[in-house]
Scaffold this motif. Structure first.
Motif, PDB file in Angstrom:
ATOM      1  N   ALA A 204       1.049  -1.159  -0.178  1.00  0.00           N
ATOM      2  CA  ALA A 204       0.246  -0.152   0.747  1.00  0.00           C
ATOM      3  C   ALA A 204       0.630   1.397   0.284  1.00  0.00           C
ATOM      4  N   ALA A 205       1.685   1.130  -0.954  1.00  0.00           N
ATOM      5  CA  ALA A 205       2.413   2.733  -1.031  1.00  0.00           C
ATOM      6  C   ALA A 205       2.608   3.505  -1.939  1.00  0.00           C
ATOM      7  N   PHE A 206       2.188   3.183  -3.137  1.00  0.00           N
ATOM      8  CA  PHE A 206       2.590   3.435  -3.965  1.00  0.00           C
ATOM      9  C   PHE A 206       1.153   4.332  -5.142  1.00  0.00           C
ATOM     10  N   ASP A 207       1.376   5.199  -5.161  1.00  0.00           N
ATOM     11  CA  ASP A 207       0.582   6.226  -6.191  1.00  0.00           C
ATOM     12  C   ASP A 207       0.240   5.514  -7.651  1.00  0.00           C
ATOM     13  N   TRP A 208       0.941   5.130  -8.032  1.00  0.00           N
ATOM     14  CA  TRP A 208       0.408   4.260  -9.335  1.00  0.00           C
ATOM     15  C   TRP A 208       1.957   3.345  -9.513  1.00  0.00           C
ATOM     16  N   VAL A 209       1.235   2.053 -10.134  1.00  0.00           N
ATOM     17  CA  VAL A 209       2.606   0.613 -10.379  1.00  0.00           C
ATOM     18  C   VAL A 209       1.503   0.541 -11.698  1.00  0.00           C
ATOM     19  N   LEU A 210       2.427   0.129 -12.527  1.00  0.00           N
ATOM     20  CA  LEU A 210       3.004  -0.567 -13.492  1.00  0.00           C
ATOM     21  C   LEU A 210       3.110  -1.610 -13.878  1.00  0.00           C
ATOM     22  N   SER A 211       2.095  -2.309 -15.330  1.00  0.00           N
ATOM     23  CA  SER A 211       2.563  -3.515 -15.217  1.00  0.00           C
ATOM     24  C   SER A 211       2.751  -4.169 -16.773  1.00  0.00           C
ATOM     25  N   MET A 212       3.162  -3.518 -17.525  1.00  0.00           N
ATOM     26  CA  MET A 212       3.846  -3.691 -18.569  1.00  0.00           C
ATOM     27  C   MET A 212       4.588  -4.686 -19.300  1.00  0.00           C
ATOM     28  N   GLY A 213       3.658  -5.407 -20.285  1.00  0.00           N
ATOM     29  CA  GLY A 213       3.969  -6.896 -20.765  1.00  0.00           C
ATOM     30  C   GLY A 213       4.338  -7.734 -19.937  1.00  0.00           C
ATOM     31  N   VAL A 214       3.469  -8.384 -18.481  1.00  0.00           N
ATOM     32  CA  VAL A 214       4.051  -8.665 -17.920  1.00  0.00           C
ATOM     33  C   VAL A 214       2.477  -9.263 -17.636  1.00  0.00           C
ATOM     34  N   LEU A 215       1.746  -9.477 -17.555  1.00  0.00           N
ATOM     35  CA  LEU A 215       0.652 -10.306 -17.469  1.00  0.00           C
ATOM     36  C   LEU A 215       0.545 -12.139 -18.096  1.00  0.00           C
ATOM     37  N   TYR A 216       0.626 -11.657 -18.887  1.00  0.00           N
ATOM     38  CA  TYR A 216       0.532 -13.335 -19.722  1.00  0.00           C
ATOM     39  C   TYR A 216       1.238 -13.579 -19.661  1.00  0.00           C
ATOM     40  N   HIS A 217       2.580 -13.261 -19.082  1.00  0.00           N
ATOM     41  CA  HIS A 217       3.470 -14.953 -18.191  1.00  0.00           C
ATOM     42  C   HIS A 217       3.606 -15.046 -17.137  1.00  0.00           C
ATOM     43  N   ARG A 218       2.006 -14.805 -16.767  1.00  0.00           N
ATOM     44  CA  ARG A 218       2.090 -15.100 -14.655  1.00  0.00           C
ATOM     45  C   ARG A 218       1.432 -16.586 -14.902  1.00  0.00           C
ATOM     46  N   ARG A 219       1.575 -17.606 -14.092  1.00  0.00           N
ATOM     47  CA  ARG A 219       0.410 -18.668 -14.362  1.00  0.00           C
ATOM     48  C   ARG A 219      -1.178 -18.393 -13.814  1.00  0.00           C
ATOM     49  N   SER A 220      -0.736 -17.653 -12.853  1.00  0.00           N
ATOM     50  CA  SER A 220      -1.947 -17.255 -12.104  1.00  0.00           C
ATOM     51  C   SER A 220      -2.024 -15.761 -12.120  1.00  0.00           C
ATOM     52  N   PRO A 221      -3.098 -14.917 -13.304  1.00  0.00           N
ATOM     53  CA  PRO A 221      -3.041 -13.868 -13.987  1.00  0.00           C
ATOM     54  C   PRO A 221      -3.743 -12.704 -12.473  1.00  0.00           C
ATOM     55  N   ILE A 222      -5.457 -13.968 -12.037  1.00  0.00           N
ATOM     56  CA  ILE A 222      -5.716 -12.689 -11.127  1.00  0.00           C
ATOM     57  C   ILE A 222      -5.081 -12.240  -9.619  1.00  0.00           C
ATOM     58  N   ASP A 223      -3.829 -13.449  -9.402  1.00  0.00           N
ATOM     59  CA  ASP A 223      -2.986 -13.399  -7.673  1.00  0.00           C
ATOM     60  C   ASP A 223      -1.498 -12.258  -8.201  1.00  0.00           C
ATOM     61  N   HIS A 224      -1.832 -12.016  -9.781  1.00  0.00           N
ATOM     62  CA  HIS A 224      -0.994 -11.078 -10.162  1.00  0.00           C
ATOM     63  C   HIS A 224      -1.614  -9.955 -10.070  1.00  0.00           C
ATOM     64  N   LEU A 225      -2.750  -9.597 -10.632  1.00  0.00           N
ATOM     65  CA  LEU A 225      -4.057  -8.304 -10.393  1.00  0.00           C
ATOM     66  C   LEU A 225      -3.994  -7.951  -8.546  1.00  0.00           C
ATOM     67  N   LEU A 226      -3.951  -9.126  -7.812  1.00  0.00           N
ATOM     68  CA  LEU A 226      -4.196  -8.531  -6.405  1.00  0.00           C
ATOM     69  C   LEU A 226      -2.440  -7.859  -5.939  1.00  0.00           C
ATOM     70  N   GLU A 227      -1.619  -8.553  -6.409  1.00  0.00           N
ATOM     71  CA  GLU A 227       0.074  -8.368  -5.946  1.00  0.00           C
ATOM     72  C   GLU A 227       0.104  -6.779  -6.763  1.00  0.00           C
ATOM     73  N   LEU A 228      -0.262  -6.925  -8.309  1.00  0.00           N
ATOM     74  CA  LEU A 228      -0.407  -4.913  -7.549  1.00  0.00           C
ATOM     75  C   LEU A 228      -1.112  -4.583  -6.967  1.00  0.00           C
ATOM     76  N   LYS A 229      -2.393  -4.576  -7.343  1.00  0.00           N
ATOM     77  CA  LYS A 229      -3.360  -3.415  -6.184  1.00  0.00           C
ATOM     78  C   LYS A 229      -3.019  -3.637  -4.689  1.00  0.00           C
ATOM     79  N   SER A 230      -2.157  -4.608  -4.019  1.00  0.00           N
ATOM     80  CA  SER A 230      -1.948  -4.737  -2.915  1.00  0.00           C
ATOM     81  C   SER A 230      -0.287  -3.740  -2.787  1.00  0.00           C
ATOM     82  N   ALA A 231       0.481  -3.145  -4.089  1.00  0.00           N
ATOM     83  CA  ALA A 231       1.194  -2.496  -3.811  1.00  0.00           C
ATOM     84  C   ALA A 231       0.615  -0.867  -4.191  1.00  0.00           C
ATOM     85  N   LEU A 232      -0.478  -0.938  -4.478  1.00  0.00           N
ATOM     86  CA  LEU A 232      -1.100   0.536  -4.713  1.00  0.00           C
ATOM     87  C   LEU A 232      -1.085   1.346  -3.164  1.00  0.00           C
ATOM     88  N   ARG A 233      -1.605   2.227  -2.472  1.00  0.00           N
ATOM     89  CA  ARG A 233      -2.097   2.839  -2.103  1.00  0.00           C
ATOM     90  C   ARG A 233      -3.799   2.972  -2.265  1.00  0.00           C
TER      91      ARG A 233
END
Length: 340
Positions: A204-233
């Motif tokens: 919960a620290a960043f104003d913006w989080v970018l994930s560009m060209g990463v999601l399709y490399h993840r075996r669990s895309p929903i988990d990746h989205l949750l990780e990104l949300k967790s990093a955002l304030r």
């Protein structure tokens, strides 16, 4: 410059952690994570790359520009106040060649133009009109490669940008670029050779989080989205760029083996399916701001990335298909917010 020095990042996380305590949690873990990330037993090639970075001239000041298609540095003055000589400029070119392949860019550093595989400025030009004011923003770039977009974000006034990518080669490339930009007047831009798994839960620290060209490399895309949300304030915004296909909310392509010669591609959703995933992950105000077919002008082999590239991965008879028979690459950019 001797060994990799992360003290500036440590200081930044310590200072920012006064208001965003998740950063203090990460700071406690980070030294061990970085030791593992650059472990010579895991990555014996890193020492050779780092030796090249160390051999680059020590530049104190340069005329740099972070708002042009190529990240540019000219008129470099060394720490002794003397300008770079022609021999040193030739040395720079040779040392940077030793860090190949260069994937994301381009860069133009004291007469050496690094024509990277990706014209990342194309992606930036599609994205920038939708970002609004960046002044004062604290930004995390996940899977940012050698840091091209981190520099462009800094050029637009971000308070600091932190690029994370687990590739030690990309870290060496970032540090080479940073060294050639000079030590004076640079904005707060940093790189850590770790993946998103290194971040503690509920950062919960960043104003913006970018994930560009990463999601399709993840075996669990929903988990990746949750990780990104967790990093955002709370109230922070996600910039998500990924491969997509045509279709409704249930349309998802799962390649049998490879997609465009890439083995590590797992899920290609439609835009509507991706919007559904984002809603299920708890994001709001979701909107697709760009959807473009990737062209061989944007991604191609060059003298700085001499392996096969997009043209080799498409059907030779029908460029609308990959050589495996799937729809050719189309990339979408979506923006979404973490609720307050």
């Amino acid at each position: 410059m001797s060994e990799p020095d992360f003290s500036a990042v440590f200081r930044l996380l310590a200072e920012e952690g006064r208001e965003r305590p998740g950063l203090h949690q990460w700071l406690a873990l980070l030294p061990g994570q970085l030791k593992e990330a650059l472990d010579p037993k895991r990555f014996p090639e890193f020492n050779g790359w780092w030796q090249r970075v160390k051999q680059l001239p020590e530049i104190e000041t340069s005329q740099f520009n972070l708002q042009t298609a190529a990240i540019t540095a000219t008129q470099g003055l060394k720490t002794d106040g003397q300008p770079l000589g022609e021999g040193e400029k030739n040395q720079i070119a040779g040392l940077l060649k030793g860090l190949m392949p260069w994937r994301k860019g381009p860069f133009d550093l004291h007469g050496t133009y690094i024509d990277t595989e990706w014209r990342s400025d194309f992606k930036w030009d599609r994205l920038r009109p939708h970002l609004g004011r960046l002044e004062g923003r604290k930004i995390l770039d996940v899977g940012g490669g050698s840091g091209y977009h981190a520099w462009r974000l800094a050029g637009e006034g971000a308070a600091f940008t932190l690029c994370i990518d687990p590739s030690p080669r990309f870290y060496a490339q970032f540090e080479a670029v940073k060294k050639l930009l000079g030590t004076q007047g640079l904005p707060e831009v940093y790189h850590l050779p770790v993946g998103i798994e290194a971040l503690p839960d509920q950062l919960a620290a960043f104003d913006w989080v970018l994930s560009m060209g990463v999601l399709y490399h993840r075996r669990s895309p929903i988990d990746h989205l949750l990780e990104l949300k967790s990093a955002l304030r709370p109230g922070g915004e996600l910039v998500l760029e990924t491969l997509v296909i045509e279709g409704d909310e249930q349309a998802v392509l799962i390649p049998e083996d490879r997609y465009a010669a890439m083995r590590n591609v797992w899920f290609l959703p439609s835009v509507k399916a991706l919007e559904l995933w984002l809603r299920r992950a708890g994001f709001t105000n979701i909107r697709c701001v760009s959807q473009e077919k990737t062209t061989t002008e944007e991604q191609r082999a060059t003298d700085w990335m001499t392996f096969q590239s997009l043209a080799d991965f498409l059907d030779s008879e029908n460029p609308d298909l990959t050589r495996e028979g799937y729809p050719a690459p189309v990339r979408a950019v979506l923006l979404a917010e973490k609720p307050d």
